[in-house]
Structure formats: structure tokens, C-alpha cells
Motif scaffolding. Structure first.
Motif, PDB file in Angstrom:
ATOM      1  N   VAL A  58       2.648 -17.876 -24.421  1.00 15.41           N
ATOM      2  CA  VAL A  58       2.977 -17.276 -25.725  1.00 15.41           C
ATOM      3  C   VAL A  58       3.633 -15.916 -25.517  1.00 15.41           C
ATOM      4  N   ASP A  59       3.032 -15.114 -24.635  1.00 14.43           N
ATOM      5  CA  ASP A  59       3.566 -13.770 -24.382  1.00 14.43           C
ATOM      6  C   ASP A  59       4.974 -13.802 -23.786  1.00 14.43           C
ATOM      7  N   CYS A  60       5.285 -14.876 -23.092  1.00 12.13           N
ATOM      8  CA  CYS A  60       6.571 -14.974 -22.389  1.00 12.13           C
ATOM      9  C   CYS A  60       7.557 -15.888 -23.100  1.00 12.13           C
ATOM     10  N   ALA A  61       7.420 -16.008 -24.404  1.00 14.82           N
ATOM     11  CA  ALA A  61       8.328 -16.873 -25.164  1.00 14.82           C
ATOM     12  C   ALA A  61       9.785 -16.467 -24.982  1.00 14.82           C
ATOM     13  N   ASP A  62      10.034 -15.184 -24.756  1.00 20.10           N
ATOM     14  CA  ASP A  62      11.407 -14.714 -24.552  1.00 20.10           C
ATOM     15  C   ASP A  62      11.944 -15.137 -23.191  1.00 20.10           C
ATOM     16  N   LEU A  63      11.039 -15.486 -22.263  1.00 17.30           N
ATOM     17  CA  LEU A  63      11.462 -15.900 -20.928  1.00 17.30           C
ATOM     18  C   LEU A  63      11.629 -17.412 -20.813  1.00 17.30           C
ATOM     19  N   THR A  64      10.801 -18.157 -21.551  1.00 13.60           N
ATOM     20  CA  THR A  64      10.776 -19.604 -21.351  1.00 13.60           C
ATOM     21  C   THR A  64      12.078 -20.292 -21.754  1.00 13.60           C
ATOM     22  N   GLY A  65      12.852 -19.659 -22.614  1.00 13.76           N
ATOM     23  CA  GLY A  65      14.113 -20.265 -23.041  1.00 13.76           C
ATOM     24  C   GLY A  65      15.276 -19.992 -22.110  1.00 13.76           C
ATOM     25  N   LEU A  66      15.035 -19.180 -21.084  1.00 11.30           N
ATOM     26  CA  LEU A  66      16.110 -18.850 -20.151  1.00 11.30           C
ATOM     27  C   LEU A  66      16.404 -20.032 -19.235  1.00 11.30           C
ATOM     28  N   ASN A  67      17.625 -20.103 -18.739  1.00 13.72           N
ATOM     29  CA  ASN A  67      18.033 -21.164 -17.820  1.00 13.72           C
ATOM     30  C   ASN A  67      18.517 -20.541 -16.521  1.00 13.72           C
ATOM     31  N   ARG A  96       3.411 -10.221 -14.133  1.00 13.42           N
ATOM     32  CA  ARG A  96       3.030  -8.896 -14.648  1.00 13.42           C
ATOM     33  C   ARG A  96       2.331  -9.024 -15.997  1.00 13.42           C
ATOM     34  N   ARG A  97       2.900  -9.864 -16.862  1.00  9.91           N
ATOM     35  CA  ARG A  97       2.309 -10.029 -18.192  1.00  9.91           C
ATOM     36  C   ARG A  97       0.972 -10.756 -18.120  1.00  9.91           C
ATOM     37  N   ALA A  98       0.863 -11.727 -17.232  1.00 10.83           N
ATOM     38  CA  ALA A  98      -0.407 -12.445 -17.084  1.00 10.83           C
ATOM     39  C   ALA A  98      -1.495 -11.510 -16.552  1.00 10.83           C
ATOM     40  N   GLU A  99      -1.151 -10.688 -15.575  1.00 13.30           N
ATOM     41  CA  GLU A  99      -2.117  -9.729 -15.042  1.00 13.30           C
ATOM     42  C   GLU A  99      -2.598  -8.773 -16.141  1.00 13.30           C
ATOM     43  N   ALA A 100      -1.676  -8.378 -17.007  1.00 15.12           N
ATOM     44  CA  ALA A 100      -2.049  -7.463 -18.097  1.00 15.12           C
ATOM     45  C   ALA A 100      -3.035  -8.107 -19.054  1.00 15.12           C
ATOM     46  N   ARG A 101      -3.004  -9.426 -19.155  1.00 14.06           N
ATOM     47  CA  ARG A 101      -3.896 -10.141 -20.055  1.00 14.06           C
ATOM     48  C   ARG A 101      -5.236 -10.510 -19.424  1.00 14.06           C
ATOM     49  N   LEU A 102      -5.381 -10.318 -18.140  1.00 16.20           N
ATOM     50  CA  LEU A 102      -6.599 -10.712 -17.438  1.00 16.20           C
ATOM     51  C   LEU A 102      -7.878 -10.131 -18.055  1.00 16.20           C
ATOM     52  N   PRO A 103      -7.894  -8.839 -18.393  1.00 18.73           N
ATOM     53  CA  PRO A 103      -9.140  -8.287 -18.947  1.00 18.73           C
ATOM     54  C   PRO A 103      -9.619  -9.008 -20.206  1.00 18.73           C
ATOM     55  N   HIS A 104      -8.713  -9.573 -20.980  1.00 19.44           N
ATOM     56  CA  HIS A 104      -9.081 -10.286 -22.202  1.00 19.44           C
ATOM     57  C   HIS A 104      -9.881 -11.554 -21.890  1.00 19.44           C
ATOM     58  N   TRP A 105      -9.578 -12.187 -20.732  1.00 23.46           N
ATOM     59  CA  TRP A 105     -10.227 -13.460 -20.387  1.00 23.46           C
ATOM     60  C   TRP A 105     -11.353 -13.285 -19.383  1.00 23.46           C
ATOM     61  N   ALA A 106     -11.468 -12.110 -18.783  1.00 23.62           N
ATOM     62  CA  ALA A 106     -12.495 -11.895 -17.744  1.00 23.62           C
ATOM     63  C   ALA A 106     -13.900 -11.924 -18.328  1.00 23.62           C
ATOM     64  N   ILE A 144      -8.915 -19.961 -16.772  1.00 19.84           N
ATOM     65  CA  ILE A 144      -7.658 -20.290 -16.094  1.00 19.84           C
ATOM     66  C   ILE A 144      -6.650 -20.830 -17.104  1.00 19.84           C
ATOM     67  N   ALA A 145      -7.027 -21.888 -17.809  1.00 22.30           N
ATOM     68  CA  ALA A 145      -6.117 -22.456 -18.808  1.00 22.30           C
ATOM     69  C   ALA A 145      -5.891 -21.487 -19.952  1.00 22.30           C
ATOM     70  N   GLY A 146      -6.937 -20.731 -20.316  1.00 23.56           N
ATOM     71  CA  GLY A 146      -6.788 -19.767 -21.405  1.00 23.56           C
ATOM     72  C   GLY A 146      -5.761 -18.701 -21.098  1.00 23.56           C
ATOM     73  N   LEU A 147      -5.803 -18.172 -19.876  1.00 28.07           N
ATOM     74  CA  LEU A 147      -4.838 -17.144 -19.481  1.00 28.07           C
ATOM     75  C   LEU A 147      -3.428 -17.722 -19.422  1.00 28.07           C
ATOM     76  N   VAL A 148      -3.298 -18.937 -18.898  1.00 32.66           N
ATOM     77  CA  VAL A 148      -1.976 -19.563 -18.814  1.00 32.66           C
ATOM     78  C   VAL A 148      -1.392 -19.771 -20.208  1.00 32.66           C
ATOM     79  N   GLU A 149      -2.204 -20.249 -21.139  1.00 34.14           N
ATOM     80  CA  GLU A 149      -1.702 -20.477 -22.505  1.00 34.14           C
ATOM     81  C   GLU A 149      -1.273 -19.168 -23.153  1.00 34.14           C
ATOM     82  N   THR A 150      -2.065 -18.114 -22.954  1.00 36.27           N
ATOM     83  CA  THR A 150      -1.710 -16.805 -23.495  1.00 36.27           C
ATOM     84  C   THR A 150      -0.403 -16.302 -22.893  1.00 36.27           C
TER      85      THR A 150
END
Length: 405
Positions: free
Chosen positions: A370-379, A395-405, A361-367
Motif C-alpha cells: 500500500v505504501d509503495c503504490a507509487d512504485l508498483t506501477g513502474l516498469n 526503506r519504507r518497509a523498515e520504517a513500518r516495522l515498529p507498527h507490526w513488532a 510477515i504478511a502484515g508488513l508486506v501488505e502494508t
């Protein structure tokens, strides 16, 4: 408006000519059920305008009949016929679908409980806020994902926002009547969840069955898993930042296994004010429902002699990295909260479906952060902006799910 200073009552108390008109968004969930338990104990004091739920049509219909609601709404349009059939002949108005949910939130009421779980509650809660009356907020995701947008709407419409999380309700009670510049720090307490004493190796093998066994509180599945990972406490730090306009350095967390002390407020003169109550969500709900008065709640009373002692400990950031991630997001600002919440909702859903391990859970959130660095700076400046960021982060988190499953 945030009620750090108590305002005169705007609605009659029990026995007055007009009962308080209330709506409950998320009536079939844990918070909604607890709210209606209180309402049902003094039915002459309340008039139920609207009840909403998701797909539990039978329970929604039962609650609507029991509390003589004017309107019952399912958020799922496919449930319309079933709800209509369940309420046939009752005289209760029936509607279903996303727009019907928004319309229910806009029905004139004196007090609205916002208890829809997840970011799905953002739009209807904002619609309730725009009435400019009183909103009891049990949906922390509104503030985690869109805090700046949400609080600006609260201010624009002069809404009285009453927190329902036990910790934030406790903070409000401790700080009422005090200027914010006299508050040195606010410390939210956490039970530590079912894995408080577990090693990381033990948690790696934990499944939903173990994670859902909270030692103190009876809550919905999502918030119970968040409590097990301590993500819930991280989300509450972000929520407190927006609710009380406190900077990150004035907010902290302390593990308190007994769940009796819900918040500790340190004042600039060295005094510490704490709110204590047995772990029962009806206590903070009642505070918001009766505010600025108080009402009777048939909960367990504290027996300090029987308890004997109350203990506290610092949270372990190594075993519970979700709390660290949330603190980083709190300091980052922007739309980082929306990304954090979206990724966490994806992760928790996957864990409950046994597609992801507990530590993932925490691993996927942390990933995802990082993957959404372009989004986190938006206001974001609107709910639509928030929800667009939420959708892309999911969408990006779902794409990373297989890496943590």
C-alpha cells in the motif's frame, strides 16, 4: 531460450574428451552444497571454474580445494585476507567483493548454478546469463523482482535457462515437447509447511525455532520461513509466470503434504501430467546439470505401496494471506513483484531476529504494498531500475516495522 523442446547436447558427457565446465554462485548454501555433492560423485565429468560464497570463508575454501576450483570468491571484500590465507599454497585464485562476484559470474563456463539468495543475486545472475550458455536458476527473486528485465536478457543472449526449484523443474519435465497453447493450467504443489494444521492463534505465538522445522525439505533459513508462510509458493507462481509465459489464470497452487508430486500440468485434452520424486533437491539440480540427458542421483526412490496414499487440499487464504498477496501482485504486474520481494525479505529477516511476529510477515508486506503504490506501477527496464525500486521499498518497509513488532 527456454528449453521446452530438448536441444542437442552442447557439452560432452562423462568419458568424453572435455569435461563440462561449471561455476556455482552461492556454493556454501543449501543448493550449492547439493550441486557440489553431485559433481563430486563424478569428478571426471566436470571442471569447476568458479565457486562463490558470502562470509563462510572456511567452508568456501574447503569446497574449492575438494573440487579443485580455479577461482574462489567471497562476496564480502572484508573476507579477502582470510580467504587468501585459507587457500595459500593451493594454486586456487582468490578474490572478494561485489565486482569480484560479477567477474566470477562472467568466467567462461558451460553451465552456471545461480544460487545466491535474495535480490542480491540479480546482478551476478544477469552477468552469467550474458555468457549465452546454460544457467541453472535457483534464485527465484531474479524473476519475482525483475522478471521482464531478466527474461529479456535471456532471450537477447540466447541463454538456456533451466529452473532448479523442484516445482518449476517438474513443470518443465511435464511440458517438454508440448506446445504452450496446449497447456490449460499449471498447478504447483506446496507441502503446507510446519504450520499447515495450526490455527492463526497458534501461529501468532510461533517463533523462528518452530517455523524452521520444515516437515519434508532441508533448505536455507529464508526459504524455509517463506515455506511456513506460503509466501514461497506465491513467489513461485510469479516465477512460473515469467519462466513459462503463462497468464495468472493458468497458474494455481495445491497443498500436498507428502511433497511427492511437485507439479500437475493440465492439458487441453483433459490429460494431467505430473512429476513425482522424493523430496531431495538433488533431483531437480541433477536434471539441470545433466540436461538434456539424465544422471544418476543417490536419493530415496518412491515406494507407492509403502506410501499408501497421496493427499491434496486447497490452501487456506485466511490463515496464509501471503499467498493471496502474491497472487494479487502477479495480476498487478509492473514492479509490484520487486516491492513484494523487498518487503518480504525485510519481514523475514526481522522475524528471524525476533523483531517481528510470524503473522506480522504478511502484515508488513501488505502494508508495504500500500505504501509503495507509487512504485508498483513502474516498469523497470534495467537491473539498476529494479534495485532502486528494491532499495526504496526496503526503506519504507523498515520504517513500518515498529507498527507490526
Amino acid at each position: 531460450m527456454f528449453p521446452l523442446e530438448k536441444q542437442p547436447a552442447t557439452t560432452p558427457r562423462s568419458g568424453a574428451k572435455r569435461p563440462k565446465r561449471i561455476s556455482v554462485l552461492g556454493a556454501t548454501g543449501s543448493i550449492g552444497e547439493s550441486t557440489l555433492d553431485l559433481v563430486g560423485r563424478d569428478p571426471d565429468a566436470f571442471e569447476v571454474i568458479a565457486l562463490t560464497g558470502n562470509r563462510n570463508v572456511a567452508r568456501l575454501a574447503e569446497l574449492a580445494v575438494r573440487h579443485n576450483a580455479r577461482l574462489a570468491v567471497s562476496a564480502d571484500a572484508k573476507c579477502y585476507k582470510d580467504l587468501l590465507l585459507a587457500l595459500a599454497g593451493t594454486g586456487i585464485e582468490v578474490a572478494a567483493g561485489p565486482q569480484a562476484l560479477l567477474d566470477a559470474a562472467a568466467r567462461p563456463a558451460d553451465w552456471i548454478m545461480a544460487a545466491i539468495v535474495g535480490v542480491a543475486g540479480l546482478r551476478p545472475t544477469l552477468r552469467a546469463v550474458r555468457q549465452g550458455t546454460s544457467v541453472a536458476l535457483a534464485n527465484k527473486e531474479c524473476l519475482v523482482s525483475g522478471g521482464t528485465v531478466f527474461m529479456s536478457e535471456v532471450a537477447r543472449h540466447g541463454t538456456t535457462l533451466l529452473p532448479v526449484d523442484s516445482e518449476h523443474s517438474a513443470a518443465l519435465q511435464a511440458m517438454t515437447g508440448t506446445e504452450l497453447d496446449r497447456v490449460e493450467s499449471v498447478c504447483l504443489t506446496a507441502s503446507g509447511g510446519p504450520f499447515r494444521t495450526w490455527s492463526a492463534a497458534q501461529m501468532a505465538d510461533a517463533g523462528p525455532e518452530q517455523a524452521l522445522k520444515h516437515p519434508n525439505w532441508s533448505m536455507g533459513a529464508k526459504v524455509t520461513i517463506d515455506s511456513a508462510s506460503l509466501m514461497n509458493k506465491g513467489l513461485e507462481l510469479i516465477e512460473a509466470h515469467h519462466l513459462f509465459a503463462l497468464p495468472p489464470e493458468k497458474l494455481d497452487v495445491l497443498v500436498h503434504p507428502q511433497s511427492i508430486v511437485h507439479c500437475l500440468v493440465q492439458m487441453t485434452d483433459g490429460a494431467v501430467l505430473a512429476q513425482l520424486s522424493c523430496p531431495d533437491m538433488r533431483t531437480p539440480i541433477a536434471y539441470s546439470l545433466a540436461w538434456p540427458e539424465r544422471m544418476h542421483v543417490p536419493n530415496e526412490r518412491i515406494d507407492l505401496a509403502k506410501l499408501g496414499s497421496l493427499t491434496f487440499e486447497a490452501p487456506d487464504p485466511e490463515r496464509f494471506p501471503a499467498l493471496r498477496l502474491a497472487k494479487d501482485v502477479l495480476c498487478c504486474g509492473g514492479s509490484a513483484g520487486a516491492v513484494l520481494n523487498a518487503a518480504n525479505e525485510v519481514a523475514v529477516a526481522a522475524f528471524l531476529e525476533k523483531r517481528l511476529g510470524f503473522l506480522g510477515i504478511a502484515g508488513l508486506v501488505e502494508t508495504a504494498l500500500v505504501d509503495c503504490a507509487d512504485l508498483t506501477g513502474l516498469n523497470p527496464t534495467s537491473a539498476e531500475d529494479v534495485l532502486e525500486i528494491d532499495e526504496e521499498a526496503r526503506r519504507r518497509a523498515e520504517a513500518r516495522l515498529p507498527h507490526w513488532a
